[in-house]
Design an enzyme around this catalytic site. Structure first.
Site, PDB file in Angstrom:
ATOM      1  CG  ASP A 141      -1.992   1.142   1.084  1.00  7.32           C
ATOM      2  OD1 ASP A 141      -2.259   1.604  -0.048  1.00  7.32           O
ATOM      3  OD2 ASP A 141      -2.507   1.587   2.132  1.00  7.32           O
ATOM      4  CG  HIS A 184      -3.291   0.009   9.045  1.00  2.19           C
ATOM      5  ND1 HIS A 184      -4.218   1.007   8.874  1.00  2.19           N
ATOM      6  CD2 HIS A 184      -2.310   0.289   8.153  1.00  2.19           C
ATOM      7  CE1 HIS A 184      -3.834   1.837   7.923  1.00  2.19           C
ATOM      8  NE2 HIS A 184      -2.667   1.424   7.466  1.00  2.19           N
ATOM      9  CD  GLN A 252      -3.023  -1.223   4.295  1.00  8.11           C
ATOM     10  OE1 GLN A 252      -4.058  -1.209   3.615  1.00  8.11           O
ATOM     11  NE2 GLN A 252      -2.192  -0.195   4.343  1.00  8.11           N
ATOM     12  NE  ARG A 282       0.530  11.672   5.551  1.00  7.26           N
ATOM     13  CZ  ARG A 282      -0.176  10.537   5.423  1.00  7.26           C
ATOM     14  NH1 ARG A 282       0.120   9.469   6.135  1.00  7.26           N
ATOM     15  NH2 ARG A 282      -1.185  10.472   4.586  1.00  7.26           N
ATOM     16  CG  ASP A 284      -1.618   6.474   7.400  1.00  3.87           C
ATOM     17  OD1 ASP A 284      -1.835   7.256   6.465  1.00  3.87           O
ATOM     18  OD2 ASP A 284      -2.005   5.285   7.400  1.00  3.87           O
ATOM     19  CD  GLU A 326      -4.255  10.349   5.935  1.00  5.13           C
ATOM     20  OE1 GLU A 326      -4.810  10.300   4.828  1.00  5.13           O
ATOM     21  OE2 GLU A 326      -4.313   9.396   6.731  1.00  5.13           O
ATOM     22  CG  HIS A 395       0.007   9.584  -1.033  1.00  7.18           C
ATOM     23  ND1 HIS A 395      -0.161  10.586  -0.087  1.00  7.18           N
ATOM     24  CD2 HIS A 395      -0.407   8.441  -0.444  1.00  7.18           C
ATOM     25  CE1 HIS A 395      -0.636  10.049   1.013  1.00  7.18           C
ATOM     26  NE2 HIS A 395      -0.797   8.748   0.833  1.00  7.18           N
ATOM     27  NE  ARG A 520      -4.806   4.676  -3.107  1.00  8.49           N
ATOM     28  CZ  ARG A 520      -4.513   4.238  -1.882  1.00  8.49           C
ATOM     29  NH1 ARG A 520      -4.596   5.057  -0.861  1.00  8.49           N
ATOM     30  NH2 ARG A 520      -4.148   2.983  -1.665  1.00  8.49           N
TER      31      ARG A 520
HETATM   32  C1  GLC Z   1      -3.705   6.990   4.473  1.00  8.94           C
HETATM   33  C2  GLC Z   1      -2.697   7.045   3.354  1.00  8.94           C
HETATM   34  C3  GLC Z   1      -3.128   6.133   2.250  1.00  8.94           C
HETATM   35  C4  GLC Z   1      -3.214   4.736   2.788  1.00  8.94           C
HETATM   36  C5  GLC Z   1      -4.119   4.678   4.018  1.00  8.94           C
HETATM   37  C6  GLC Z   1      -3.952   3.399   4.737  1.00  8.94           C
HETATM   38  O1  GLC Z   1      -4.936   7.464   4.099  1.00  8.94           O
HETATM   39  O2  GLC Z   1      -2.562   8.356   2.914  1.00  8.94           O
HETATM   40  O3  GLC Z   1      -2.262   6.184   1.156  1.00  8.94           O
HETATM   41  O4  GLC Z   1      -3.724   3.877   1.806  1.00  8.94           O
HETATM   42  O5  GLC Z   1      -3.803   5.693   4.948  1.00  8.94           O
HETATM   43  O6  GLC Z   1      -2.722   3.368   5.409  1.00  8.94           O
END
Ligand code: GLC
Length: 653
Positions: A141, A184, A252, A282, A284, A326, A395, A520
């Site tokens: 991922d 995760h 995941q 960052r 996630d 995020e 991204h 993506r």
């Molecule tokens: C966040 C990331 C993305 C990823 C997701 C799972 O949203 O930006 O790219 O797929 O988390 O980790």
């Protein structure tokens, strides 16, 4: 009373710490622990107070903080002290970021060091290196399925090389941003492997169920993140013979923060990367940290408590390090990731401004700023000492996360309007020059998001193919307009690595069977250094975009009014095509540049800005104004100025 109990607990815990910790010189550590302990203890108690091992877990947490503090280098400790003194340092307008993949932008971490001049040429001084930790080669991922949280992936280099890069960045006054994937792990992570082998301790790190009863109950209210490629939120694991929660891809595994051991492990990981020299981490997918039956399992109160705990713990060991949230969630929820109430206020200092991002794209499609104005007007207030990460592309896909009510106020039916936007950006709408693809189409709800590179979505790909100079100019203007807004909005602008040279959609990913179904990757191409070299050649598309953005970045850094001290005032004007806000330098007496009027025209025709409405703000008594980006004088005629098409003007009196 409670505070006293918490003090007593602190003393007991300190007594129980290992002797090597007790004997170490920990002056600042103890001061910071004392200052934050009440919050840490209360939060930990709220989450885990019922457990019989509560105190043992508290000891383990404090031990983790102390051990990581002892490992923190003298330079980083010095920087912590400096940032504690100058605590608003990141609100300055001097920071301009870029997100990039180290292997796609350069070959690896070593290569990235040699590519820093490109970033500095543009004016970038904050580098977000997309995830670089060890991942399985295929099911990764894009780096967000981590197999080993303490190891840089061999494809990118070593931890030592990262440290060397961090030191180089520091010398150049550039910030390093790294990812910590808190929600995760990969199913190949050691914890998952041991869970699969039947170890109960590690099954307790995840949400693991014997049969479908609990998963089915969860599913009743949980939406799907990747409905097209990874439908459902649970995966059957053959080895373990159990169901496991997998909100994102099926490889995941979601971590279970009801188990305090998971939180302590993650705090340890956070502090480890803080100690490798990251200035900013960052975090996630933070909206997903807490799962509760009967809820969407997003934005739960406990997710906020966990983030507050992570922040308070970081304040003890590495107080100079900032967090980015995020959380790509509804506008009303996003600002909560800064922290909400007065006591346990701190969460993340920085949050992705997904609302602004998606509304900017709305402006591109509709060629007006109606929804954008409403979205900004209704953006919840944030705490002081918190700032937005403003971006145009990243991204990931573009979600259409505007508020339905705002859509209605703009005269749209929200569902139809989302369909229009999908049609527009996938080029199906008549007259659209955008070249995106739908992402995450959900057949059950009809929802979809959008993939594609900034330049291709802005029409550059179509324009270049048709060799139409007017269309090329329009696309370039659109790219610059969107960046003009993020550079002046208030917060840290975050560029995406190919965007300053107009990188188009990439189709390389289709050849890779493990990526082909995730579009993506259209916007995660290998950076084209030959194309980048064209920025030096007069008249090229690359030069026209790069040079304009470079100038605007330099200008932003000079304008104190663009620092983020809640000094943006959205102004009502009677032209729906314009977004107008006033930025004021709150720290300095009035001078020529202490107030900047930012006027963005989303329409393809020039628009009139009536000055009458701006007079109450004491603006524009003059016969002409100066537009800072072009350096041109704009004449006032009939008490109005004309704003050129698709332009973001930075005007001063
Ligand atoms: C966040 C990331 C993305 C990823 C997701 C799972 O949203 O930006 O790219 O797929 O988390 O980790």
């Amino acid at each position: 009373m409670y505070e006293q109990a918490s003090h007593a607990m602190l003393n007991e815990i300190l007594m129980e710490l290992k002797p090597e910790i007790g004997n170490y010189r920990l002056r600042h550590f103890y001061t910071r622990l004392g200052a934050n302990f009440y919050a840490i203890h209360s939060l930990f108690h709220l989450l885990y107070g019922e457990r019989p091992d509560f105190k043992a877990q508290m000891v383990s947490l404090v031990e983790t903080l102390a051990v990581r503090y002892m490992a923190r280098s003298p330079q980083l400790r010095k920087s912590d002290l400096a940032r504690e003194r100058d605590y608003n340092w990141f609100l300055s307008q001097k920071w301009v970021g870029m997100a990039l993949y180290c292997d796609r932008f350069a070959d690896d971490l070593k290569g990235l060091r040699t590519r820093l001049p490109y970033l500095q040429d543009l004016g970038i001084n904050m580098v977000h290196i997309m995830p670089i930790l060890d991942c399985p080669p295929t099911h990764a991922d894009g780096g967000y399925a981590v197999r080993d949280f303490f190891k840089v992936d061999a494809r990118y280099g070593t931890t030592e090389e990262l440290e060397a890069l961090a030191a180089t960045l520091k010398k150049r006054d550039m910030l390093l941003v790294l990812d910590v994937v808190v929600n995760h792990t990969s199913n190949e992570h050691e914890w998952a492997q041991r869970a699969r082998r039947g170890e109960k301790t590690f099954q307790d790190y995840y949400y693991v169920f014997d049969d479908r009863e609990m998963p089915d109950t969860f599913e009743e209210t949980m939406p799907e993140v990747f409905p097209a490629t990874a439908p459902g939120n649970f995966t059957w694991d053959e080895v373990m013979g159990k169901w496991v929660m997998t909100v994102f891809n099926n490889y995941q595994w979601d971590l279970n923060y009801r188990n305090p051991a998971v939180l302590i492990e993650m705090i340890d990981i956070i502090l480890f990367w803080a100690n490798q020299g990251a200035d900013v981490l960052r975090l996630d997918a933070v909206a997903f940290l807490w799962k509760k039956i009967g809820s969407t399992c997003q934005n739960e109160r406990e997710a906020h408590l966990l983030l507050q705990l992570m922040k308070d713990c970081c304040q003890v060991t590495a107080p100079g390090v900032l967090f980015i949230a995020e959380a790509i969630v509804a506008p009303s929820e996003v600002a909560k990731y800064f922290g909400e109430d007065a006591i346990n206020a701190k969460e993340c200092e920085i949050a992705y401004n997904a609302t602004l991002m998606s509304l900017l794209w709305d402006g591109v499609a509709t060629k007006n700023a109606m929804l954008l104005n409403l979205g900004i007007k209704h953006l919840p207030n944030k705490l002081e000492r918190a700032t937005w990460l403003n971006y145009v592309r990243c991204h990931d896909d573009i979600g259409l996360g505007f508020d339905d009510n705002d859509a209605r106020l703009s005269g749209y039916d929200p569902v139809q309007h989302r369909h229009f936007l999908i049609d527009y950006f996938t080029g199906r709408y008549p007259g659209s020059t955008a070249r995106g693809l739908p992402f995450g189409t959900n057949p059950k709800t009809g929802d979809a998001r959008i993939s594609g590179s900034l330049a291709s979505l802005a029409g550059l790909e179509t324009a270049l193919e048709s060799e139409d100079p007017v269309a090329i100019e329009t696309a370039i203007k659109t790219i610059v307009l969107l960046h003009g807004v993020i550079l002046s909005f208030g917060g840290i602008p975050l560029f995406y690595y190919g965007d300053a040279i107009g990188t188009l959609n990439s189709l390389e990913y289709l050849a890779d069977p493990f990526r082909a179904n995730d579009n993506r990757w259209m916007n995660r191409s290998n950076f084209d250094w030959d194309k980048a070299a064209l920025r030096h050649q007069s008249g090229t598309v690359e030069q026209r975009i790069f040079n304009t953005l470079k100038k605007m970045i330099a200008l932003r850094k000079e304008l104190n009014a663009f620092a983020d001290f809640d000094n943006r005032q959205l102004l009502n004007v009677d032209n729906p095509n314009l977004l107008v806000f006033l930025r004021t330098d709150i720290h300095h007496a009035h001078n020529g540049r202490s107030r900047v009027l930012v006027v963005s025209n989303f329409n393809t025709d020039a628009q009139r800005l009536q000055l009458g409405a701006l007079r109450p703000h004491g603006l524009f008594q003059q016969v002409a104004m100066r537009e800072l980006c072009s350096g041109e004088r704009i004449m006032v005629e009939d008490d109005a100025v004309m704003v050129p098409p698709l332009t973001c003007c930075w005007l001063i009196d």
